[in-house]
Design a protein around this motif. Structure first.
Motif, PDB file in Angstrom:
ATOM      1  N   TYR A   2      -2.707  49.502  -0.500  1.00 22.32           N
ATOM      2  CA  TYR A   2      -3.198  50.826  -0.117  1.00 22.32           C
ATOM      3  C   TYR A   2      -2.505  51.926  -0.933  1.00 22.32           C
ATOM      4  O   TYR A   2      -3.142  52.850  -1.442  1.00 22.32           O
ATOM      5  CB  TYR A   2      -2.963  51.012   1.377  1.00 22.32           C
TER       6      TYR A   2
ATOM      7  N   ILE B  39      -3.546  37.074   1.607  1.00 19.79           N
ATOM      8  CA  ILE B  39      -4.764  37.765   2.038  1.00 19.79           C
ATOM      9  C   ILE B  39      -5.903  37.292   1.152  1.00 19.79           C
ATOM     10  O   ILE B  39      -5.789  37.287  -0.074  1.00 19.79           O
ATOM     11  CB  ILE B  39      -4.580  39.299   1.913  1.00 19.79           C
TER      12      ILE B  39
ATOM     13  N   ASP C 145      -6.539  44.330  -5.012  1.00 19.07           N
ATOM     14  CA  ASP C 145      -5.206  44.937  -4.919  1.00 19.07           C
ATOM     15  C   ASP C 145      -4.405  44.442  -3.719  1.00 19.07           C
ATOM     16  O   ASP C 145      -3.229  44.773  -3.578  1.00 19.07           O
ATOM     17  CB  ASP C 145      -5.323  46.459  -4.856  1.00 19.07           C
ATOM     18  N   TYR C 146      -5.041  43.731  -2.836  1.00 20.42           N
ATOM     19  CA  TYR C 146      -4.327  43.231  -1.652  1.00 20.42           C
ATOM     20  C   TYR C 146      -3.993  41.738  -1.752  1.00 20.42           C
ATOM     21  O   TYR C 146      -3.235  41.235  -0.940  1.00 20.42           O
ATOM     22  CB  TYR C 146      -5.167  43.455  -0.383  1.00 20.42           C
TER      23      TYR C 146
ATOM     24  N   THR D 183      -8.616  45.808   5.128  1.00 19.31           N
ATOM     25  CA  THR D 183      -8.660  46.101   3.689  1.00 19.31           C
ATOM     26  C   THR D 183      -9.805  47.061   3.372  1.00 19.31           C
ATOM     27  O   THR D 183      -9.647  47.992   2.583  1.00 19.31           O
ATOM     28  CB  THR D 183      -8.795  44.823   2.853  1.00 19.31           C
ATOM     29  N   ALA D 184     -10.956  46.850   4.025  1.00 23.54           N
ATOM     30  CA  ALA D 184     -12.090  47.755   3.803  1.00 23.54           C
ATOM     31  C   ALA D 184     -11.720  49.154   4.282  1.00 23.54           C
ATOM     32  O   ALA D 184     -11.993  50.162   3.612  1.00 23.54           O
ATOM     33  CB  ALA D 184     -13.316  47.245   4.553  1.00 23.54           C
TER      34      ALA D 184
ATOM     35  N   LEU E 196      -8.695  50.498   4.548  1.00 20.73           N
ATOM     36  CA  LEU E 196      -7.721  51.140   3.655  1.00 20.73           C
ATOM     37  C   LEU E 196      -8.361  51.527   2.321  1.00 20.73           C
ATOM     38  O   LEU E 196      -8.031  52.559   1.742  1.00 20.73           O
ATOM     39  CB  LEU E 196      -6.526  50.220   3.426  1.00 20.73           C
ATOM     40  N   ASN E 197      -9.288  50.692   1.838  1.00 16.99           N
ATOM     41  CA  ASN E 197      -9.983  51.032   0.592  1.00 16.99           C
ATOM     42  C   ASN E 197     -10.747  52.330   0.733  1.00 16.99           C
ATOM     43  O   ASN E 197     -10.738  53.173  -0.162  1.00 16.99           O
ATOM     44  CB  ASN E 197     -10.972  49.926   0.221  1.00 16.99           C
TER      45      ASN E 197
ATOM     46  N   ARG F 265     -13.595  39.610   4.595  1.00 16.86           N
ATOM     47  CA  ARG F 265     -12.391  40.129   3.940  1.00 16.86           C
ATOM     48  C   ARG F 265     -11.204  40.027   4.883  1.00 16.86           C
ATOM     49  O   ARG F 265     -11.365  39.837   6.073  1.00 16.86           O
ATOM     50  CB  ARG F 265     -12.654  41.575   3.518  1.00 16.86           C
ATOM     51  N   PHE F 266     -10.018  40.119   4.304  1.00 15.80           N
ATOM     52  CA  PHE F 266      -8.791  39.959   5.078  1.00 15.80           C
ATOM     53  C   PHE F 266      -8.804  38.661   5.895  1.00 15.80           C
ATOM     54  O   PHE F 266      -8.543  38.638   7.086  1.00 15.80           O
ATOM     55  CB  PHE F 266      -8.556  41.171   5.990  1.00 15.80           C
TER      56      PHE F 266
ATOM     57  N   LYS G 205     -13.255  43.851  -4.562  1.00 14.17           N
ATOM     58  CA  LYS G 205     -12.887  45.027  -3.783  1.00 14.17           C
ATOM     59  C   LYS G 205     -11.466  44.940  -3.219  1.00 14.17           C
ATOM     60  O   LYS G 205     -10.803  45.939  -3.047  1.00 14.17           O
ATOM     61  CB  LYS G 205     -13.872  45.225  -2.629  1.00 14.17           C
ATOM     62  N   ASP G 206     -11.042  43.724  -2.912  1.00 16.12           N
ATOM     63  CA  ASP G 206      -9.729  43.576  -2.290  1.00 16.12           C
ATOM     64  C   ASP G 206      -8.668  43.045  -3.254  1.00 16.12           C
ATOM     65  O   ASP G 206      -7.614  42.597  -2.828  1.00 16.12           O
ATOM     66  CB  ASP G 206      -9.817  42.653  -1.069  1.00 16.12           C
TER      67      ASP G 206
END
Lengths: 310, 832
Positions: B772, A32, A131-132, B727-728, B730-731, A23-24, A128-129
């Motif tokens: 976030y 991202i 929203d980013y 990201t993990a 902030l999640n 991730r990221f 899961k990500d």
């Protein structure tokens, strides 16, 4: 020589072996992203950055620095392949890849290189990500070689498309066009790597003939698929003036005017001692920015837009 | 030092290079007044007002060279005032050594030590808030003041010893307050105040932590406020209310005389001065001080001067912590526009005035006696300024001044003011960009607040939507509707992992070696997670109840003995109700109490669930045994937990669920309780540096954390569970339900050089923050320094004397932090 590359998982497949879901990720396409590293590739590039993702079979990864010498693995191994005294010792010849040791290891010193994921499990991770990701980011399918997992992708891609997730594919280009074409048309961006155009050189550096790669690159361009051509610049391997010119000429003929040069890094060498393989460290230093700029000029002179970033 | 004028550069250097010292003036004047001049028949509120006025009329008036905004809080720059009626007496044991402390040393003269020991201490020892509160308990329990009388006689006798002997005594006997109080623990009435390490009650030191209505001050001036109170007084028959109004008028008259004295001094300096340029400046300072705070200010500079003089006066009444400025970009905007349009000021001159003002905030320091430094490391006064956000109607209120304030604070590179930036769905990109460039440049300012979560949380806590939208964070991170709220936002900190330890040991603490909580059952009889969680809930309920009892007693003591009539004059409500803020006069009344160590408890519960009930690797009793033994000889179990059990911060479902559960349990327990001002208790999840201090009282935890080690910071996941990327991370945090956490949270995050050095740096930052916040995150703050740089700063403090870092909800000079607090910041930066 011009045989079709073998493709695993040809039928719609329920699961795929995946080494990592990172991730990221900010170097594998725009924005991202979450990058999926599928296991298995047909090429054997001498500098492969993800050697743990080369073989199609799962394998044992041993990170000695994490070992606390607790001895759990020794008792768990059905083949007596592990001996722990002052140092942990793994007899790779006796290991039958049953991974019993990885289940008991408390410190993750022993881990399987990859895990099986169903489409649903993978999608859960990828969402899961969401929203980013923003307007540009999304998912990158990488590896290993993702375009060999056509059966799995046939099920995965429609789900991602339905969720409106931007999908990029990182490919070495060595795949069966007929099977890959409908899938590539569903992705938003193909990051297509080219290592060398001179056939003998390519054979020597990657262990495979590059005819299918060249054909596929032309196919991708003709099909109007959104793409970015990338070339890893490995000092002393594929970065001679002649080879770079040859690549530039080939790309130009194919109708391409932009190339992303990837500087060579040697971080992968630290992974080698964790694997059981015959790959040797190259011992080549990473490429400095100045040298890279020089290489870029070869493309620049031919009218290419050259992108490079560490 | 880019963008700083010569004036600002030298003012900053003058302040930073002044030796740190203790200023005894306030304590001396206060003692003089209470001991010799107060009238026995005056109600406490009137005595208080007279005392404040007495101090304001006599404290030294000092105008420093080059300053455009004037007003000195104490007799020396970089000095700390003393509040003997609150907690300053605690420095007695170390008064002869504070000049030699390793960190945070303060100079104090022999003459002042003498005054403190012979005059100040003996008078106040039986009259501090703590003494009055304990006296209250004793009165209730025994109906007499006998104990306190004996204490006073003992103290008097002790004070008659020669000073050098007393110094010798204290230098030989290591006085540790927690041992002294623990010694008293078997004596039930003291128990509330003696549970050091279980919770910390801070109202011993005062309440403060408030945002006065400086908007009202600008709009009406003190004269407008006085006029209103006079009208009310004229129509009021109730004696208590009349007393309150009279007290407010007395205190306000002190503020006006304080300003007059500055006007006179500025005039005198101008007359004596030779430099024509400075003469002009001094005359304008004189003009300003004779205009404000009496009248509404006519210019941008006068507005700043008005706020500053009022602010200083408030600190003579209320202890020197976290009285904050609120939404300065809104308060000052009309006069800023007017000044720009008339050509009276330019953005550059306004920036310089703002920086003059910020430097005044940096001019004084708080004095924390020994032990308190552990809980509140870094010499923080946490005075904050808020920019950005929505207005009362919900429209974006960001303006040019928001940018100017942000730039001026960032360029100044000082820990104060603590700058808060409010974000909402429609915050302009230019402002977001400016915030990013500030934090990525290495500045710890600003911290970021999410209107879309905070406004509903305040509404849920009982504030009107309009007032909620007009909130400003104060202190570390606490959002309160500005000018309308007596939030007592930093009243206590509670050690949640200790509550878990109690749950796993049938009410006993291993390191305090004492039964603290009720018997919630032998763990051998626990059959599932519900039993574990329930025991934790019961222990938390008990500890919260004790903390509330103690805090309420202190709150009542403030109300009965040391009310705040001056502060009450700048808050919406007391005028209308005729009630002091300490008695419930404010429109909104809360008591904010912080839960510390959410991540440690969440990770522990997740580990128990996984290891004992899912994988069934060992029984709960076995695990508890290993944990009690601090994992000695069982590193395998510890590694198993650290590496394979679910954890908060790695974005796995159980880790996230347990964090939400733990925060929820604490919130539910807290919000059950009422304070003496008629408001409710509200939970916050920020820890100042109490997570380090509390950690010393908590043995090993099922999370894998070892005995005595620091706990997690605020709502931040533990450092070892931050390894799945931002990201993990902030999640996980946004999975906590912040709707109840109306007192604020702090999330500490290292801003990865990978982001800063990336050509899409701003875009990545923006995506992370937006994601976030969209998912329900409440607050976030960054440090964008590298671990190498900070290790270097730790090794060579001399070279990095003024390196400013974000600690928790506040900023500090890195060199002023305890070693543990420094280590924690470095560890956190090394993770992402």
């Amino acid at each position: 020589m011009n045989q079709k590359p073998e493709t695993r998982n040809q039928k719609p497949a329920a699961t795929a072996l995946i080494c990592d879901i990172q991730r990221f990720s900010i170097h594998d396409g725009p924005g991202i992203r979450t990058t999926v590293f599928f296991k298995g590739c047909n090429l054997r590039c001498l500098w492969c950055q993800n050697p743990e993702a080369m073989k199609f079979e799962n394998e044992l990864v041993f990170s000695e620095e994490r070992c606390i010498l607790c001895g759990e693995c020794q008792s768990a191994c059905p083949n007596g392949a592990i001996i722990i005294n002052d140092h942990p010792h793994i007899n790779r010849e006796s290991c039958k890849g049953q991974f019993a040791c990885t289940l008991v290891c408390p410190s993750k010193a022993l881990e399987p290189a990859a895990k099986q994921y169903s489409v649903t499990e993978l999608v859960t991770e990828l969402l899961k990500d969401v929203d980013y990701y923003g307007p540009e980011g999304g998912v990158t399918l990488s590896g290993g070689e993702p375009m060999l997992k056509t059966g799995f992708l046939t099920k995965l891609l429609p789900v991602l498309k339905e969720k409106k997730i931007h999908v990029a594919v990182e490919t070495c280009g060595y795949f069966d066009w007929e099977k890959a074409e409908p899938l590539l048309k569903m992705v938003n961006l193909v990051l297509f790597d080219i290592k060398a155009v001179t056939p003998e050189l390519h054979q020597r550096l990657t262990g495979k003939d590059n005819t299918p790669i060249k054909n596929n690159l032309v196919n991708v361009i003709r099909a109007g698929i959104s793409r970015q051509i990338r070339m890893p610049v490995v000092p002393g391997m594929n970065d001679s003036e002649e080879e770079l010119e040859a690549v530039a000429l080939f790309l130009k003929d194919a109708g391409e005017s932009s190339v992303h040069l990837l500087p060579y890094h040697r971080m992968w060498e630290s992974k080698l001692k964790k694997l059981h393989d015959t790959i040797k460290p190259l011992g080549i230093a990473s490429l400095g920015e100045e040298e890279l700029i020089k290489k870029a000029e070869t493309f620049g002179r031919k009218g290419f837009e050259v992108i490079f970033q560490a | 030092m880019n963008n700083l004028s010569q004036r600002i550069i030298s003012l900053k250097a003058d302040i930073q290079n002044s030796p740190r010292s203790i200023c005894i003036e306030r304590a001396r004047l206060l003692t003089e007044f209470y001991r010799d001049l107060s009238l026995p028949d005056d109600p406490a509120v009137v005595t208080r007002a007279k005392a404040v006025s007495y101090i304001l009329e006599r404290m030294p008036v000092i105008i420093y060279p080059g300053e455009l905004i004037t007003g000195a809080i104490s007799s020396k720059r970089n000095s700390a005032m003393l509040y003997p009626e609150f907690s300053s007496l605690a420095m007695l044991p170390e008064i002869r050594m504070i000049g030699k402390r390793k960190t945070n040393a303060f100079h104090i003269s022999g003459k002042d030590i003498d005054l403190f020991e012979k005059s100040i201490f003996p008078y106040w020892v039986s009259r501090t808030v703590g003494a009055c509160a304990i006296n209250g308990i004793i009165s209730k329990s025994f109906g007499g003041r006998l104990m306190l009388g004996l204490g006073t006689i003992f103290t008097r006798a002790f004070m008659m010893l020669p000073g050098s002997f007393r110094g010798f005594f204290f230098s030989r006997v290591k006085v540790e307050p927690e041992k002294v109080v623990i010694g008293m623990k078997s004596f039930e009435p003291f128990r509330l105040f003696s549970l050091y390490g279980v919770y910390v009650l801070t109202e011993f030191a005062g309440i403060s932590h408030i945002t006065p209505d400086y908007g009202l001050l600008i709009e009406k001036g003190v004269s407008g406020i006085v006029k209103e109170i006079n009208l009310r007084l004229a129509g009021e028959a109730d004696k208590k209310k009349r007393d309150f109004y009279s007290a407010a008028l007395i205190a306000l008259s002190g503020v006006l005389r304080f300003a007059e004295r500055y006007a006179t001094e500025a005039k005198r300096l101008a007359d004596d001065g030779k430099d024509a340029e400075r003469k002009k400046e001094l005359l304008s300072v004189a003009e300003n001080c004779s205009t404000v705070p009496l009248n509404p200010p006519g210019s941008f500079q006068q507005a700043l001067q008005s706020i500053w003089l009022t602010h200083l006066a408030l600190y003579q009444e209320n202890y020197d912590n976290a009285i904050s400025f609120g939404r300065m970009d809104q308060h000052l905007y009309p006069l800023y526009r007017k000044g720009i349009e008339s050509g009276e000021i330019t953005p550059e001159s306004a920036r310089e005035m703002l920086q003059c003002f910020w430097l005044k905030i940096c001019e004084f320091l708080p004095f924390y006696p020994g032990k308190f430094n552990e809980y509140f490391s870094g010499l923080l006064t946490s005075q904050g300024v808020c920019v950005g956000g929505i207005d009362e109607e919900g429209r974006d209120a960001t303006n040019e001044l928001s940018h100017l304030i942000l730039d001026s604070v960032s360029d100044l590179a000082t820990p104060l003011p603590n700058l808060y930036a409010r974000f909402h769905k429609a915050t302009p990109e230019a402002f977001r960009k400016n915030v990013y460039s500030s934090v990525s440049s290495g500045s710890p300012h600003p911290s970021l607040y999410n209107d879309d979560v905070i406004v509903p949380a305040l509404v849920k806590a009982g504030c009107s939507p309009e007032d909620s939208r007009d909130y400003a964070p104060l202190g570390c991170v606490e959002p309160n509707p500005q000018g309308k709220t007596m939030g007592a936002t930093d009243s206590a900190l509670v050690n949640l992992p200790l509550c878990l330890e109690l749950a796993l040991n049938n009410g006993k603490s291993l390191l305090l070696k004492d039964r603290i909580g009720p018997e919630t059952g032998d763990i051998d009889d626990f059959t599932d997670m519900d039993d574990v969680v329930n025991a934790f809930r019961l222990q938390t309920e008990h500890v919260v109840k004790m903390m509330v009892d103690g805090t309420n007693l202190l709150g009542e003591t403030h109300r009965d003995y040391y009310p705040a009539p001056l502060l009450s004059s700048f808050i919406d409500g007391p005028g209308e109700k005729g009630l002091d803020v300490t008695a419930g006069g404010a429109k909104y009344n809360f008591t904010g109490v912080q839960g510390v160590g959410v991540a440690d408890v969440a990770d522990s519960l997740a580990a128990i669930d996984w290891l004992v009930y899912q994988e069934k690797k060992i029984s709960l009793s076995e695990l508890a045994g290993i944990v009690r033994n601090n994992f000695n000889g069982r590193e395998d179990i510890r590694q198993l937990i650290l590496n394979k059990a679910p954890r908060y911060g790695r974005d796995d479902e159980p880790g996230n669920r347990y964090a939400k559960l733990v925060a929820g349990i604490y919130s539910d327990e807290v919000t059950k309780h009422k304070n003496p001002r008629g408001g409710i208790y509200i939970p916050g999840f920020y820890s100042v540096t109490a997570h380090i201090a509390f950690g010393k009282y908590v043995s090993g935890l099922p999370s894998g954390r070892l005995s005595g080690m620091p706990l997690s910071n605020g709502i931040t996941p533990a450092a070892e569970s931050s390894d799945r990327g931002p990201t993990a991370f902030l999640n996980s945090v946004s999975s906590v339900d912040f709707a109840q956490a109306a007192n604020g949270v702090n999330l500490q995050m290292g801003l990865d050089p990978v982001i800063i050095n990336n050509k899409q740096g701003f875009e990545l930052f923006d995506l992370l923050v937006n994601g976030y916040f969209k998912k329900g995150g409440m607050q976030i703050q960054f440090n964008a320094l590298t671990p190498e740089m900070l290790r270097n700063a730790q090794a060579n403090p001399g070279e990095y004397k003024w390196l400013t870092v974000r600690v928790a909800g506040y900023c500090a000079y890195f060199a002023d932090l305890s070693k543990e607090a420094q280590d924690e910041i470095i560890a956190r930066l090394s993770r992402h």
